[in-house]
Scaffold this motif. Structure first.
Motif, mmCIF file in Angstrom:
data_model
loop_
_atom_site.group_PDB
_atom_site.id
_atom_site.type_symbol
_atom_site.label_atom_id
_atom_site.label_comp_id
_atom_site.label_asym_id
_atom_site.label_seq_id
_atom_site.Cartn_x
_atom_site.Cartn_y
_atom_site.Cartn_z
ATOM 1 N N SER A 150 -0.414 -11.011 -4.074
ATOM 2 C CA SER A 150 -1.025 -10.320 -2.932
ATOM 3 C C SER A 150 -1.846 -11.308 -2.126
ATOM 4 C CB SER A 150 -1.958 -9.194 -3.402
ATOM 5 O OG SER A 150 -1.248 -8.012 -3.660
ATOM 6 N N GLY A 151 -2.555 -12.169 -2.836
ATOM 7 C CA GLY A 151 -3.400 -13.158 -2.161
ATOM 8 C C GLY A 151 -2.605 -13.972 -1.155
ATOM 9 N N LEU A 165 -13.028 -5.868 3.971
ATOM 10 C CA LEU A 165 -11.877 -4.950 4.047
ATOM 11 C C LEU A 165 -12.230 -3.664 4.780
ATOM 12 C CD1 LEU A 165 -10.295 -5.411 0.492
ATOM 13 C CD2 LEU A 165 -9.286 -6.081 2.687
ATOM 14 N N ARG A 172 -2.513 -5.860 -8.735
ATOM 15 C CA ARG A 172 -2.551 -6.955 -7.757
ATOM 16 C C ARG A 172 -3.073 -8.240 -8.394
ATOM 17 N NH1 ARG A 172 -1.383 -5.202 -2.642
ATOM 18 N NH2 ARG A 172 -2.300 -3.262 -1.906
ATOM 19 N N TYR A 173 -2.576 -9.371 -7.830
ATOM 20 C CA TYR A 173 -2.989 -10.686 -8.344
ATOM 21 C C TYR A 173 -2.750 -11.705 -7.230
ATOM 22 C CZ TYR A 173 -3.676 -14.055 -12.235
ATOM 23 O OH TYR A 173 -4.147 -15.031 -13.086
ATOM 24 N N PHE A 199 -0.596 -11.531 1.754
ATOM 25 C CA PHE A 199 -1.404 -10.958 2.845
ATOM 26 C C PHE A 199 -1.955 -12.042 3.772
ATOM 27 C CE2 PHE A 199 -1.769 -6.342 2.459
ATOM 28 C CZ PHE A 199 -1.145 -6.128 1.235
ATOM 29 N N GLU A 239 -8.358 0.934 5.894
ATOM 30 C CA GLU A 239 -8.799 -0.440 5.678
ATOM 31 C C GLU A 239 -8.018 -1.413 6.559
ATOM 32 O OE1 GLU A 239 -9.269 -1.531 1.554
ATOM 33 O OE2 GLU A 239 -11.319 -0.787 1.698
ATOM 34 N N ASP A 295 0.843 -1.193 0.000
ATOM 35 C CA ASP A 295 0.000 0.000 0.000
ATOM 36 C C ASP A 295 0.877 1.240 0.000
ATOM 37 O OD1 ASP A 295 -2.798 -0.928 0.158
ATOM 38 O OD2 ASP A 295 -2.042 -1.976 1.915
ATOM 39 N N PHE A 311 -10.971 -14.200 -2.037
ATOM 40 C CA PHE A 311 -10.031 -13.461 -2.882
ATOM 41 C C PHE A 311 -9.629 -14.315 -4.098
ATOM 42 C CE2 PHE A 311 -8.745 -10.602 0.797
ATOM 43 C CZ PHE A 311 -8.855 -9.391 0.129
ATOM 44 N N LYS A 351 1.220 2.164 -6.950
ATOM 45 C CA LYS A 351 0.831 1.153 -7.936
ATOM 46 C C LYS A 351 -0.311 1.597 -8.838
ATOM 47 C CE LYS A 351 -0.318 -2.152 -5.282
ATOM 48 N NZ LYS A 351 -1.734 -1.921 -5.435
ATOM 49 N N LYS A 356 -8.261 -5.099 -11.844
ATOM 50 C CA LYS A 356 -7.783 -4.780 -10.500
ATOM 51 C C LYS A 356 -8.358 -5.806 -9.542
ATOM 52 C CE LYS A 356 -7.701 -1.669 -6.732
ATOM 53 N NZ LYS A 356 -6.811 -2.671 -6.129
ATOM 54 N N PRO A 368 -8.588 -6.923 -5.383
ATOM 55 C CA PRO A 368 -9.919 -7.479 -5.604
ATOM 56 C C PRO A 368 -10.749 -6.619 -6.551
ATOM 57 C CG PRO A 368 -9.812 -6.380 -3.467
ATOM 58 C CD PRO A 368 -8.427 -6.385 -4.013
ATOM 59 N N ARG A 410 -14.040 -5.357 -6.798
ATOM 60 C CA ARG A 410 -15.108 -5.217 -5.796
ATOM 61 C C ARG A 410 -16.492 -5.118 -6.419
ATOM 62 N NH1 ARG A 410 -12.280 -2.174 -0.673
ATOM 63 N NH2 ARG A 410 -10.119 -2.384 -1.330
HETATM 64 P P1 2DT Z 1 -6.482 -2.602 -2.673
HETATM 65 O O1 2DT Z 1 -6.152 -1.554 -1.633
HETATM 66 O O2 2DT Z 1 -5.446 -2.719 -3.764
HETATM 67 O O3 2DT Z 1 -7.891 -2.543 -3.184
HETATM 68 O O4 2DT Z 1 -6.357 -4.002 -1.923
HETATM 69 N N1 2DT Z 1 -5.511 -8.442 -0.779
HETATM 70 C C1 2DT Z 1 -5.624 -8.289 -2.112
HETATM 71 C C2 2DT Z 1 -5.541 -9.694 -0.182
HETATM 72 O O5 2DT Z 1 -5.455 -9.828 1.033
HETATM 73 N N2 2DT Z 1 -5.682 -10.782 -0.973
HETATM 74 C C3 2DT Z 1 -5.785 -10.691 -2.344
HETATM 75 O O6 2DT Z 1 -5.910 -11.719 -3.027
HETATM 76 C C4 2DT Z 1 -5.753 -9.379 -2.942
HETATM 77 C C5 2DT Z 1 -5.876 -9.244 -4.416
HETATM 78 C C6 2DT Z 1 -4.330 -6.299 -0.239
HETATM 79 C C7 2DT Z 1 -7.104 -4.271 -0.805
HETATM 80 C C8 2DT Z 1 -6.356 -5.148 0.161
HETATM 81 O O7 2DT Z 1 -6.618 -6.521 -0.102
HETATM 82 C C9 2DT Z 1 -5.420 -7.262 0.072
HETATM 83 C C10 2DT Z 1 -4.859 -4.973 0.180
#
Ligand code: 2DT
Length: 209
Positions: free
Chosen positions: A98-99, A54, A94-95, A102, A145, A12, A69, A16, A38, A40, A42
């Motif tokens: 990130s999944g 989130l 993100r893809y 995180f 968030e 974050d 996710f 990006k 993008k 997630p 949403r």
């Molecule tokens: P943004 O701030 O970019 O909307 O992301 N995340 C994201 C996960 O935990 N798992 C995932 O598969 C993805 C794609 C990263 C929202 C948050 O979600 C997290 C930050």
């Protein structure tokens, strides 16, 4: 010639989203058909559940949100693949990295986290935006968030490093996102321009042995 699949990952406050929009505009003006995704996403039914989680408007077990996710990527995987086959370059903010990063940062086992994303279309190139938690904080800190906390972001950064180490330099590049917008854009463009038009015909599958 099929389109290139470019994923942009990072922490974050790494800039990006701005850079992804900039890359899309540059590709378009160079005559490359391009579509932005993008995650997630949403807007879908699954994405709305993720959004609510989130923003701390709902609670879910770590495993359940992880799978949502992943499902959010699977529900768009066929579209991504068809676009690539039709010659459209796909840029994704993100893809699956990130999944995994995180959810593993929250304590779930890395291999468990990876499993549901195994078999997704694999990016031809992942551009990782690296920024220190200190520099991110200097940019105005994290928002409101759920995951925007410095300690978690530190752990996420370490996990991205683990994931990166499995790819060679052609598939994963790290960009120092602490520099000016123009410098970062220049480097991103250098990588994208070198890739578009030069990808192998087949779209690979992610994390399939
Ligand atoms: P943004 O701030 O970019 O909307 O992301 N995340 C994201 C996960 O935990 N798992 C995932 O598969 C993805 C794609 C990263 C929202 C948050 O979600 C997290 C930050």
């Amino acid at each position: 010639m099929r389109g290139a699949f470019i994923v942009v990952e990072g922490l974050d406050r790494s800039g990006k989203t701005t850079q992804v929009a900039n890359l899309q505009a540059k590709l378009e003006s160079s005559g490359t058909p391009v579509k932005l995704f993008k995650f997630p996403d949403r807007t879908t039914a699954i994405g709305q559940m993720i959004d609510s989680y989130l923003r701390s408007q709902s609670e879910l077990d770590d495993q359940a949100i992880h799978l949502l996710f992943s499902a959010n990527r699977w529900e768009l995987a066929t579209s991504i693949e068809s676009l690539l086959e039709q010659g459209t370059t796909v840029v994704c903010d993100r893809y699956a990295f990130s999944g995994v990063a995180f959810s593993a940062a929250k304590g779930l086992p890395l291999e468990w986290c990876r499993a549901p994303d195994s078999g997704l279309p694999a990016p031809d190139l992942t551009i990782f935006f690296d920024i220190s938690p200190e520099a991110a904080r200097a940019r105005g800190g994290y928002g409101e968030e759920r995951y925007e906390k410095e300690q978690l972001q530190r752990r996420v950064r370490e996990l991205f490093d683990v994931l990166a180490s499995e790819f060679d330099d052609e598939r994963w590049v790290t960009v120092d996102a602490g520099r000016s917008k123009e410098e970062v854009a220049g480097e991103v463009w250098k990588y994208a321009a070198a890739l578009v038009g030069k990808v192998s015909p087949q779209v690979d599958k992610l994390w399939v042995p």
